[in-house]
Design an enzyme around this catalytic site. Structure first.
Site, PDB file in Angstrom:
ATOM      1  N   ASN A   1      16.046-111.004  -2.087  1.00  0.00           N
ATOM      2  CA  ASN A   1      16.320-111.951  -1.129  1.00  0.00           C
ATOM      3  C   ASN A   1      14.744-112.673  -0.954  1.00  0.00           C
ATOM      4  OD1 ASN A   1      18.805-111.379  -0.624  1.00  0.00           O
ATOM      5  ND2 ASN A   1      18.430-109.533   0.738  1.00  0.00           N
TER       6      ASN A   1
ATOM      7  N   HIS B   1      19.452-102.551  -1.608  1.00  0.00           N
ATOM      8  CA  HIS B   1      20.328-101.904  -0.580  1.00  0.00           C
ATOM      9  C   HIS B   1      19.976-100.200  -0.654  1.00  0.00           C
ATOM     10  CE1 HIS B   1      23.315-105.409  -0.052  1.00  0.00           C
ATOM     11  NE2 HIS B   1      22.124-105.557   0.384  1.00  0.00           N
TER      12      HIS B   1
ATOM     13  N   TYR C   1      21.775-107.580  -7.858  1.00  0.00           N
ATOM     14  CA  TYR C   1      20.359-108.179  -7.215  1.00  0.00           C
ATOM     15  C   TYR C   1      19.488-108.490  -8.177  1.00  0.00           C
ATOM     16  CZ  TYR C   1      22.834-107.788  -2.597  1.00  0.00           C
ATOM     17  OH  TYR C   1      23.771-107.812  -1.884  1.00  0.00           O
TER      18      TYR C   1
ATOM     19  N   ARG D   1      28.543-104.037  -6.415  1.00  0.00           N
ATOM     20  CA  ARG D   1      29.982-104.472  -5.880  1.00  0.00           C
ATOM     21  C   ARG D   1      30.583-105.567  -6.293  1.00  0.00           C
ATOM     22  NH1 ARG D   1      26.445-106.365  -1.939  1.00  0.00           N
ATOM     23  NH2 ARG D   1      27.104-108.697  -1.080  1.00  0.00           N
TER      24      ARG D   1
ATOM     25  N   GLU E   1      28.057 -99.361  -3.787  1.00  0.00           N
ATOM     26  CA  GLU E   1      28.489 -99.899  -2.464  1.00  0.00           C
ATOM     27  C   GLU E   1      29.508-100.540  -2.405  1.00  0.00           C
ATOM     28  OE1 GLU E   1      25.137-102.317  -1.210  1.00  0.00           O
ATOM     29  OE2 GLU E   1      25.938-103.849  -2.328  1.00  0.00           O
TER      30      GLU E   1
ATOM     31  N   ASP F   1      41.653 -94.870 -10.135  1.00  0.00           N
ATOM     32  CA  ASP F   1      41.261 -93.585 -10.077  1.00  0.00           C
ATOM     33  C   ASP F   1      41.123 -93.187 -11.726  1.00  0.00           C
ATOM     34  OD1 ASP F   1      43.940 -93.327 -10.744  1.00  0.00           O
ATOM     35  OD2 ASP F   1      44.470 -92.350  -8.723  1.00  0.00           O
TER      36      ASP F   1
ATOM     37  N   ASP G   1      44.104 -87.888  -9.681  1.00  0.00           N
ATOM     38  CA  ASP G   1      45.022 -88.802 -10.157  1.00  0.00           C
ATOM     39  C   ASP G   1      45.942 -89.263  -8.754  1.00  0.00           C
ATOM     40  OD1 ASP G   1      46.379 -90.857 -11.176  1.00  0.00           O
ATOM     41  OD2 ASP G   1      47.076 -89.609 -13.104  1.00  0.00           O
TER      42      ASP G   1
HETATM   43 CA    CA Z   1      46.147 -93.003 -10.228  1.00  0.00          CA
END
Ligand code: CA
Length: 676
Positions: free
Chosen positions: A154, A204, A213, A267, A349, A385, A394
């Site tokens: 930043n 972060h 970043y 993210r 995150e 998952d 699951d």
């Molecule tokens: Ca699943």
């Protein structure tokens, strides 16, 4: 007149012209003229656009204004020097000035707006008819911000608009601080945001951010060094070395072909096209301030732009980023990485409603790439998952994979890391998350990566699964008979030139079906359009409430049906796969890799290895006269490990105290030559 002589005295115009050229590098005049034509015809008399909500401005309208300026100043563009366009640029800028829009997200206010305005003003400096001086001056004043120093990527992002402003105003004090803060993030830190001692990148908090970043950091640093080269503000040599090391040994290694490893985008994994590296001319710029490594930068440019194969210039390497819980294993034929979390780091995150379903991303996710595009834009239809490599519950639907708290949650265990000699290594992850426990380990060789799991436990009602892969379906799946069958005899499968061998079988499930989803469900800034893709998915089902389940599988990336059939299974010996010790011997490579989750003894086939502390061990040339022992403490706690060892090439057992790195380097690998 030499540029450098001129630059010594008067760097402003030289830098300004470099920025101006840079902003036009990828401009295509025809589509630009079409786009701009549309926007400037739709511009209201007051300089606003009807389709923009000025109470919540993001990239537009400043992007449109910048595009208009770009078309206006280019002699090659149809709209070059168009007086109506000039009037539209002036009107739209005046409107911005009057409205003074603000966004709730500080990033737009303090980074994007000032950068975009600065760029537009710099472009207009090349116009035949410039902007009215009062308008330009008012806009220059408008983009003044207080710098938030020490904020990694930043800070350099903010310093970039300082640089724009310095050149526009020819102000030495502004240029002094721009240069200072542009280069400020090019430093090695321990634990703070930025480049770490192991070559990874945090942002972060203690969160791996190598190509999220870290991508911003790399891009800004390269641009700054490129703009300021040959002037008295040029990047100092010691910082150049840090930047070059980050690019060569970390950042560029995470790009296979032209696609990022999904483990390094943070993210951003939830953004469309986020795995496309889109490096553009970035790497090419480095040559101009680092000609020493020109051959390397050229090879990287050719590889990442897709002009050469994904294997081009790739050298065998194994990087254990013990600060970030990230392991990166490269061979010309493939990339295989693992991401984990520990009590020392933050889990991947969720933030601003991006990466909503990435709950299991740091639980041993394995990115397996050949061409590079195996996962590109597949995330909207992923079953979240069943992230490749992870062991988890699951759930009946992906709500179970929702990240409940924003901006990173600490990991839960400390024994997370591995040992490496720079080419081979072993990594481990003590998983204890979401009511699932497992000891997971990865053993990295040349042709293959061996994946072991032990001590898998859960008391949740869902089945517990270990996902081997979930990638684009490409071509046939060829498998041994009874791929679906339960049992303890070997099964194997081949898909998209990646082979999977399960030496002891297991309760395997495999699917090759269309999966549907949309980007919005993982990122609220993205579209809700329904997407359907064919997905290859293979996983092991450990059933509900497993009490001491395990798994073994070998991944062979870059193989064929013939090679897989001929593959010599006896090369790999899984010596132990328990929750105390996981150990693999590679007969062909003459090496042993082991994870000791506690003090213990591995004694098998004339091999004896005892350690008095939990650790990871790798022995190279194990049958030779002088084997090498590599050792690390994933928990980063112990100063010394006492090792007793008996190997076939040694006449008697050896006993040694291995001192491990400490301080910032706790967790790094130490090596010891074993001699008679
Ligand atoms: Ca699943």
């Amino acid at each position: 007149m030499g540029i450098s002589a001129n630059a010594q005295n008067e760097p402003f115009n030289v830098i300004l012209q470099r920025i101006n050229n840079d902003l036009q590098t990828f401009v295509k005049d025809k589509p630009l003229a079409e786009e701009v034509g549309k926007h400037f015809k739709n511009l209201n008399a007051d300089g606003s656009w009807a389709d923009i909500n000025y109470a919540d401005v993001q990239y537009d309208p400043l992007k449109r204004i910048k595009d208009m300026a770009t078309a206006y100043i280019r002699p090659s563009n149809k709209l070059y020097n168009d007086s109506e366009l000039h009037a539209a640029i002036v009107r739209s800028l005046q409107n911005w000035l009057d409205k003074n829009p603000k966004n709730k997200n500080w990033w737009y206010n303090d980074i994007f707006y000032p950068q975009a305005i600065g760029q537009t003003l710099i472009l207009m400096r090349n116009a035949k008819t410039g902007l009215p001086a009062t308008l330009e001056n008012a806009l220059i004043k408008r983009i003044i911000r207080k710098l938030k120093t020490g904020d990694g990527a930043n800070t350099s992002d903010e310093a970039l608009h300082y640089l724009y402003r310095a050149c526009l105003t020819q102000n030495k004090a502004t240029l002094d601080s721009a240069a200072k803060y542009l280069f400020e993030p090019i430093a090695i830190t321990d634990g703070k945001e930025g480049v770490q001692v192991d070559g990874s990148y945090y942002q972060h908090g203690k969160q791996q951010a190598i190509a999220s970043y870290g991508r911003v950091f790399a891009g800004n640093s390269i641009n700054a060094a490129f703009y300021l080269r040959g002037t008295q503000y040029a990047l100092p040599k010691d910082q150049l070395a840090i930047l070059v090391n980050y690019l060569k040994n970390t950042f560029l290694k995470t790009i296979r072909g032209s696609f990022y490893d999904f483990n390094v985008r943070g993210r951003g994994i939830s953004r469309k096209d986020s795995l496309s590296s889109g490096l553009g001319g970035m790497v090419n710029k480095i040559k101009l301030f680092d000609p020493e490594n020109a051959a390397y930068w050229n090879a990287s440019t050719l590889r990442t732009s897709g002009k050469k194969p994904a294997s081009y210039g790739v050298v065998a390497a194994h990087n254990q980023y013990w600060k970030s819980g990230y392991t990166l294993h490269l061979r010309p034929a493939y990339t295989f990485s693992v991401q984990t979390a520990s009590t020392r780091t933050l889990r991947t995150e969720r933030g601003n409603n991006e990466n909503i379903l990435g709950k299991f991303l740091p639980d041993g996710a394995t990115n397996i790439q050949r061409s590079g595009s195996e996962y590109a834009n597949l995330m909207p239809v992923w079953e979240w998952d069943k992230i490749p490599g992870t062991t988890s519950r699951d759930y009946p639907d992906d709500n179970g994979a929702t990240v409940l708290k924003e901006w990173g949650i600490p990991g839960t265990t400390k024994f997370v890391g591995g040992v490496s000699d720079g080419i081979y290594g072993v990594s481990c992850y003590d998983l204890n998350y979401d009511s699932v426990q497992a000891k997971k380990a990865w053993f990295f060789f040349d042709q293959e990566v061996v994946c072991l799991g032990a001590g898998i436990r859960s008391d949740s009602k869902e089945n517990i699964t270990t996902t081997i892969n979930q990638a684009w379906s490409r071509g046939d799946i060829i498998s041994s008979n009874g791929m679906q069958a339960k049992g303890d005899s070997e099964v194997w499968a081949l898909h998209d030139s990646i082979g999977y061998i399960f030496p002891q079988g297991g309760n395997l499930e495999i699917s090759n079906n269309p999966q549907t989803g949309n980007w919005y469900r993982i990122n609220h800034f993205q579209r809700k359009t329904e997407i359907k893709h064919n997905v290859f998915k293979v996983w092991l089902n450990h059933g509900a409430a497993p009490q001491n389940a395990g798994y073994q599988y070998i991944v062979l990336p870059g193989t064929s049906i013939n090679a897989l059939k001929k593959y010599n299974r006896s090369m790999i010996q899984v010596l132990k796969n328990t929750e105390e010790i996981q150990a693999v011997k590679h007969v062909g490579l003459n090496m042993l890799q082991a994870v000791f989750y506690k003090a213990g003894t591995l004694s098998v086939n004339g091999l004896f290895l005892h350690v008095d502390q939990a650790c990871t061990v790798y022995i190279k040339d194990m049958n030779a006269k002088s084997p090498v022992l590599y050792i690390a403490d994933p928990a980063q706690e112990h100063a010394t490990v006492h090792v007793e060892i008996k190997l076939p090439g040694l006449s008697k057992a050896k006993s040694m105290d291995c001192n491990l790195p400490d301080g910032a380097f706790a967790g790094a690998t130490a090596s010891f030559k074993i001699k008679e």
